[in-house]
Structures are given as structure tokens and as C-alpha cells.
Design an enzyme around this catalytic site. Structure first.
Site, PDB file in Angstrom:
ATOM      1  N   GLU B  60      33.778  43.934  32.809  1.00 21.45           N
ATOM      2  CA  GLU B  60      32.340  43.925  33.127  1.00 21.45           C
ATOM      3  C   GLU B  60      31.497  44.506  32.000  1.00 21.45           C
ATOM      4  O   GLU B  60      30.434  43.991  31.657  1.00 21.45           O
ATOM      5  CB  GLU B  60      32.057  44.687  34.426  1.00 21.45           C
ATOM      6  CG  GLU B  60      32.404  43.910  35.686  1.00 21.45           C
ATOM      7  CD  GLU B  60      33.869  44.021  36.074  1.00 21.45           C
ATOM      8  OE1 GLU B  60      34.602  44.776  35.407  1.00 21.45           O
ATOM      9  OE2 GLU B  60      34.276  43.356  37.049  1.00 21.45           O
ATOM     10  N   HIS B 129      33.739  48.281  47.452  1.00 18.89           N
ATOM     11  CA  HIS B 129      33.260  46.899  47.327  1.00 18.89           C
ATOM     12  C   HIS B 129      32.008  46.614  48.155  1.00 18.89           C
ATOM     13  O   HIS B 129      31.641  45.466  48.319  1.00 18.89           O
ATOM     14  CB  HIS B 129      34.350  45.921  47.790  1.00 18.89           C
ATOM     15  CG  HIS B 129      35.455  45.725  46.809  1.00 18.89           C
ATOM     16  ND1 HIS B 129      36.195  46.762  46.308  1.00 18.89           N
ATOM     17  CD2 HIS B 129      35.952  44.602  46.230  1.00 18.89           C
ATOM     18  CE1 HIS B 129      37.113  46.281  45.486  1.00 18.89           C
ATOM     19  NE2 HIS B 129      36.988  44.980  45.405  1.00 18.89           N
TER      20      HIS B 129
END
Lengths: 344, 324
Positions: B60, B129
Site C-alpha cells: 500500500e 478490517h
């Protein structure tokens, strides 16, 4: 005496793969060589003046000097063109000055003035000159390695056949973003050269105390990338190896690590008392000074004499003093500037 | 007006803008061959090819930084985070680079790029998450943050974001990808910074955004039966936030309940409550109440998780207290 061409492997100390053969870097003209010497000398004098200004309280915050490392920026820049993007970390004065920032706006930025190159909003660590493809000046160690990847990606996306030189200190090799960038660069075939300016210290931590492999170019091995270690104090050597890697990047879209062995004379930043190294060590390195090495070579080539060189140097010293005076006489930014340049 | 799924609206926005502007490309994990983890880029690889629809390794920070660098050079990247929970791996790039570079360069550079992807809880995928991070990113000057709730805005806001010259986070929601709603025919843009009044009302104002819009509309059916007429505002854009629309509504209804999925401490609703109490102090007939996620990490068990994000029961309870 005519200058002999350098062997293509001049200054190269080691590499992870055999160096590609792109021949010898094209000669610089006498005036071009003098100009690069002038830039190195200017950078040295600019920073010596900055050092004094910091001591007398004219500069706030951080101020990381490049003294001793000038051949790295100069030699690499002289291997590419001003159309090729470059980006570095916070030890950025040389990269800025050598990519067109005038000493006046450079000093003014250090002094937080409205006439600074980034209007007093960035300071020492954030020199930008996008007109000459100098994309900063970045404060977070290793953060710029992904940006350099992106600049190089964009040139490839646009089919420009350019190369991006992305500079970093030796301490940055331990940041995760650097490793993500290495993998992406090799995987996606992005024309970026990561120049590790190995001045032997990550702030106050020597290389053998911060990196498991002390040969930093070997970090490339994990990514099937070409890694090269070369001598970083000799402008001509740096230029030759940089040119080879730049040509390879342009023609094959291949990235590389170029670890240049150099040394900084001053502390990490101005507030560094340097307990981690001896005065003798610093003095030893000063004997192999990059500015002096190029100066002697130019004289030995007999294209310019001592008197002319001294005149050039005198002119630079005067320019630096005038730029300093001009910057100090410049106004501070207006309060309204706090809220400009936040959004486009 | 056709009814389409939210995920198809996201895809249509990217497809239209990529057709319009060759500088736009998409990069992210599984966006190309896999067609997107949530199928938001379905068919785009076939249409635009691998140079513009790019599968990234799980990096990322690396691909976010790549996009920022590319934007500095003049491209207009779209970076997909499989979920914004993973954007925290790239936090330095977003916050220290994307948000600050225009300012630090004294206006020499602009960073026209979109970070988009899934967010939010409610799917039993645990604490790591399930983040709703719009309040966090909205605190950084230099960033814009939009949170579409309906297909029309999923498309219209994303198209506006791609054309905007600033770094923008378009925060979508897993619960909404499959939901269908009406989308205008032909070319249109949803303006950034403009709230949408979902329902006019007189008894109180409910300020909400994102997935909570749907929950509020569901609760509204109950409120209607109770004879309570709520004015419901979908903020759509968190930064910049459409204060005039919010203030005008509160000055009309004199009561406010804020509903959103961010955390209660320094959340979006906290900001709305603070600004309204300043700007509408003389108009308020009741304290401002907030219905938000709770002060706990997201638990796995659905029996617990359903209580952790705003639900119909908690909304009705708050409304009843405010109109009492």
C-alpha cells in the site's frame, strides 16, 4: 594536456551484476566542466554561510548540510539533463542549487522569508524547483523513494524516455517503503535510479550499527535488481557510472541502486555534537575533498589557469554574500499566506 | 433514470473518465485480472489494457506513493485500497506527502489523485478490517474526503474527484456495493462539498452520511408512523463540509441528531455537533445527540457487531429523546 577518457568502470567498487556496456559518457565542454565546478563551489560556500547563519540564530528548525558530498549531486546531475526528474530527502540544498534555485531564494527560504523558493512554507528540508524538474526536498526518511518511483512511472507512461534519479541517505535503506518501491520498480520495469548517498552515518548511527549487510548496494539482490557501489568523491567517476545506469534505464526501463561512497563533514543536522565519531576521522576524509579533486583535475587539464579559477571563486563568494544580504532584507510572509496553497 | 448497483456506478465513473482523459489510470491490489476484490473494476482491464489497469503487489505504501509521484508529474491516478483499513499502511504517504506537497512546495505542485475503496464494519471481518476513517483523513488540510451513499453519487462524486486537482479520498462501503438505486442518464457530476437533502421535514434534522443514510431512511419509516417528520441530510462530502445546508436546516427544525459510522471520539458527528452549537446556539431547542460507532474495537460476533455501528433502534431512541 588533453583529458583522457575514463574507462567505463571508473570508480566502480562492486556490483551485483556485470555493469552493462554503454561506452564512455560524452565529454563535457570546458565551459560545462567549469560550470559544474562552479556549482559545487557555490554549494560549498552557500552552506558554509548557512552554517554561520544557523550559529547566529538566523535559521530556525533543522538544517542538514551537504558539505563533503557535493560530487554526488553534481556528478549524477551532469550525467542526465534538466528534463529528467530528480527528488531527494531533506539534505537537499545541493540538489536545489544545482537544479536552478538561485542562492537568494535559497537563503530566503532558510530565513523563512516571503521571497523563499517555496515562500517560507517549506524551509531547509523542502526545496522545490519544478521548473527544472526538482521535486523536493522531503522530510520523512525513505518517504520520497515511492514518489521517485511515481515520477519515473509517469515518464514511462507518457513515453518520454526519461530517467528519474531518486536520492536518499544510507539510513533510508531500512525503511519499508524503500523496499516496496524496489520491488515495484523491478517488477513493473520503471526507469528510476536510487542513489544511496552513503555518508556512513544514519544520523549518529554508523552503517555497521544500522544495516545487517553493510554493503548497501546488495539490497538490490533481493529484487533481481542491478546494484552498484561506486566511489562518490570524484565528480568524473560519479558522472560516468551514473550515465551508464541512466542510459540503461532509458533504453531498457530498468531501475538500479547506485550506492555512492561519500562523507559529510558536518553533523547530521546543526544541533549534532557528533559524539559518535572522532575529529581525526573527519580530518582524514577532508583530505579527499570532492571540490578540491575536481579543482585539481581541471587545473591539470590546463584548459583554465589558477588565476581564472580564483576569479571565478571570488565571484561566487561575492554572489553568496549578496544573496545572503538580499534574503535577510526580504520581508517575512504575510499572515494571509497561512491559508494559501493548501488546495489547488 | 436507470437503477444500477453501487459497484457498477463506481466502475462506470472510472470507465467514463478513463475514456475522457488518457492521464487517468487505476492501480491497486486485484484491480485488473481479478476484476477488483469487490468487482468495482469489472471489465476495465479488457477495455483499457494492462498499462492503465494495473495490478499491484500488496504494497500500500509503495503504490500510494507511486500515485502521488505520478500525480506530481501530471498524471491523474486512481489508487484502490481493497479496504481503507489497509490505507493505514500507506498513512505516511497520504498524510505527509499527498496532503502536504502542494503547501510545502509553495504552490509549485498539485497532486490530482483519487484514493478510493471499501470501508466500514458489519461483515464480521474483525477489528483490523472494519474501520470508517473519514474523520481521521478529514483532519488533514490538503485532503478532501467524500463518502457516497447511493449509486448516483458513487458515480457523480467519483467523476468529480477524478477531475479535481487535489488528493481526494472517496470512501465507499462494502454493505452498499450490491445495493441498487437510481442513476441519472447521460453525463453528470455530483459537486464536491454539497450536501443532499434526502427528505424535507420540520420536527428535527438528522445529519448523516455513507451507509448510515440507508439506516436512517429505514428508521425514518418508523418515525413516520410515530408522526415525526425528520429532515434528513446526506453530507456526501466530509471535507469540505456543506455547513450552510446543515445550519439552515437546524435553524428551521431547532433539533439535531447526527448519525454516522465513525467513532464517537473526535468523529464526524462530534465536528457537526460542535459547529452547530456555535452557529445555531439560539435556535436549538434540545441538546444535539450523536449516534455513532461505539468506543470499542469491532468485535467479530454478529451479535456484538450489530450493536457497534448505528442501527435503527439506536437512531429512534435518540430521535425520541431530542423531540420529547
Amino acid at each position: 594536456m588533453k583529458k583522457k577518457p575514463l574507462p567505463t568502470g571508473a570508480g566502480v567498487l562492486a556490483s551485483t551484476q556485470p555493469l552493462p556496456e554503454y561506452g564512455t559518457v560524452p565529454d563535457l565542454s570546458r565551459d560545462q566542466r567549469l560550470e559544474w565546478y562552479r556549482m559545487m563551489y557555490l554549494t560549498r560556500k552557500f552552506e558554509e554561510r548557512s552554517y554561520q547563519s544557523y550559529q547566529t540564530g538566523l535559521i530556525g528548525g533543522f538544517c542538514h548540510l551537504y558539505n563533503g558530498q557535493e560530487a554526488v549531486a553534481a556528478g549524477t546531475f551532469a550525467a542526465i539533463t534538466d528534463a529528467d526528474p530528480v527528488i531527494t530527502a531533506y539534505r537537499d540544498h545541493a540538489h536545489g542549487l544545482m537544479r536552478g534555485i538561485r542562492p537568494g531564494p535559497a537563503f530566503a527560504e532558510l530565513y523563512g522569508r516571503a521571497t523563499g523558493i517555496v515562500k517560507g512554507k517549506g524551509g531547509s528540508m523542502h526545496y522545490f524547483n519544478v521548473e527544472k524538474q526538482m521535486y523536493g526536498g522531503h522530510g520523512i526518511v525513505g518517504g520520497q523513494t515511492a514518489l521517485g518511483l511515481g515520477l519515473a512511472f509517469a515518464t514511462k507512461y507518457l513515453g518520454e524516455k526519461k530517467v528519474c534519479f531518486c536520492y536518499m541517505g544510507d539510513g533510508a535503506v531500512n525503511q519499508g517503503t524503500f523496499h516496496e518501491s524496489l520491488n515495484l520498480a523491478q517488477l513493473m520495469k520503471i526507469p528510476v535510479i536510487y542513489v544511496i548517498e552513503n555518508n556512513m552515518y544514519s544520523m549518529g548511527t554508523s552503517v555497521d550499527r544500522h544495516s545487517a549487510p553493510v554493503e548497501l548496494y546488495k539490497r538490490a539482490l533481493g529484487y533481481d535488481m542491478l546494484g552498484v557501489r561506486a566511489e562518490g568523491m570524484d565528480f568524473d567517476h560519479v558522472r560516468q557510472v551514473s550515465w551508464t545506469l541512466a542510459e540503461r534505464a532509458r533504453s531498457e526501463n530498468l531501475p538500479a541502486i547506485l550506492e555512492l561512497m561519500t562523507y559529510r563533514y558536518r553533523g547530521h543536522s546543526m544541533s549534532d555534537p557528533q559524539y559518535y565519531r572522532s575529529k581525526e576521522e573527519v580530518e582524514e576524509y577532508r583530505k579527499h575533498d570532492p571540490v578540491e579533486i575536481l579543482r585539481s583535475r581541471i587545473l591539470s587539464e590546463a584548459t583554465v589557469n589558477e588565476k581564472d579559477l580564483e576569479a571565478l571563486e571570488e565571484k561566487v563568494r561575492k554572489e553568496v554574500q549578496e544573496a545572503h544580504d538580499w534574503a535577510l532584507a526580504s520581508p517575512f510572509p504575510a499572515q494571509s499566506e497561512i491559508y494559501t496553497d493548501i488546495y489547488a | 433514470m436507470a437503477k444500477i448497483a453501487y459497484r457498477d456506478a463506481v466502475r462506470d465513473a472510472m470507465s467514463e473518465e478513463m475514456t475522457r482523459d488518457s492521464r487517468v489510470f487505476l492501480i491497486g491490489e486485484e484491480v485488473a485480472q481479478y476484476n477488483g476484490a469487490y468487482k468495482c473494476s469489472k471489465g476495465l482491464l479488457d477495455k483499457f489494457g494492462p498499462d492503465r489497469i494495473i495490478d499491484s503487489p500488496i504494497s500500500e505504501s509503495g503504490f500510494a506513493g507511486l500515485c502521488i509521484g505520478a500525480a506530481m508529474y501530471g498524471l491523474r491516478p486512481i489508487a484502490e485500497f481493497m479496504t481503507f483499513s489497509f490505507s493505514f499502511v500507506a498513512f505516511d504517504q497520504i498524510v505527509n506527502n499527498a496532503a502536504q506537497i502542494r503547501y510545502m512546495s509553495g504552490g509549485q505542485l498539485k497532486v490530482p489523485l483519487v484514493f478510493r475503496g471499501n470501508s466500514g464494519g458489519g461483515h464480521q471481518i474483525g477489528a483490523t478490517h472494519s474501520h470508517a476513517p473519514e474523520n481521521i483523513y478529514a483532519t488533514f488540510p490538503g485532503l478532501k474526503v467524500v463518502v457516497p451513499a447511493f449509486a448516483a453519487d458513487a458515480k457523480g462524486l467519483l467523476k468529480s474527484a477524478i477531475r479535481d486537482d487535489n488528493p481526494i479520498l472517496v470512501i465507499e462501503n462494502e454493505a452498499l456495493y450490491g445495493r441498487e438505486s437510481e442513476v441519472p442518464d447521460g453525463e453528470y457530476l455530483t459537486p464536491i462539498g454539497k450536501a443532499n437533502i434526502l427528505q424535507e421535514g420540520t420536527d428535527l434534522t438528522i445529519v448523516t452520511h455513507g451507509r448510515s443514510c440507508w439506516t436512517v431512511l429505514e428508521a425514518n419509516q418508523e418515525l413516520h408512523k410515530m408522526g415525526i417528520h425528520a429532515e434528513i441530510i446526506d453530507l456526501r462530502s466530509i471535507k469540505p463540509l456543506d455547513w450552510p445546508t446543515v445550519f439552515a436546516s437546524v435553524r428551521k427544525t431547532h433539533r439535531l441528531v447526527c448519525v454516522d459510522e465513525t467513532k464517537p471520539f473526535c468523529g464526524v458527528s462530534s465536528q457537526v455537533a460542535a459547529e452547530v452549537s456555535r452557529a445555531c446556539f439560539d435556535h436549538l431547542d434540545a441538546p444535539v445527540l450523536r449516534v455513532t460507532s461505539v468506543e470499542a474495537p469491532m468485535p467479530f460476533s454478529s451479535a456484538l457487531e450489530d450493536e457497534c455501528i448505528p442501527n435503527v433502534a439506536r437512531i429512534i431512541e435518540a430521535v425520541k429523546e431530542v423531540v420529547a
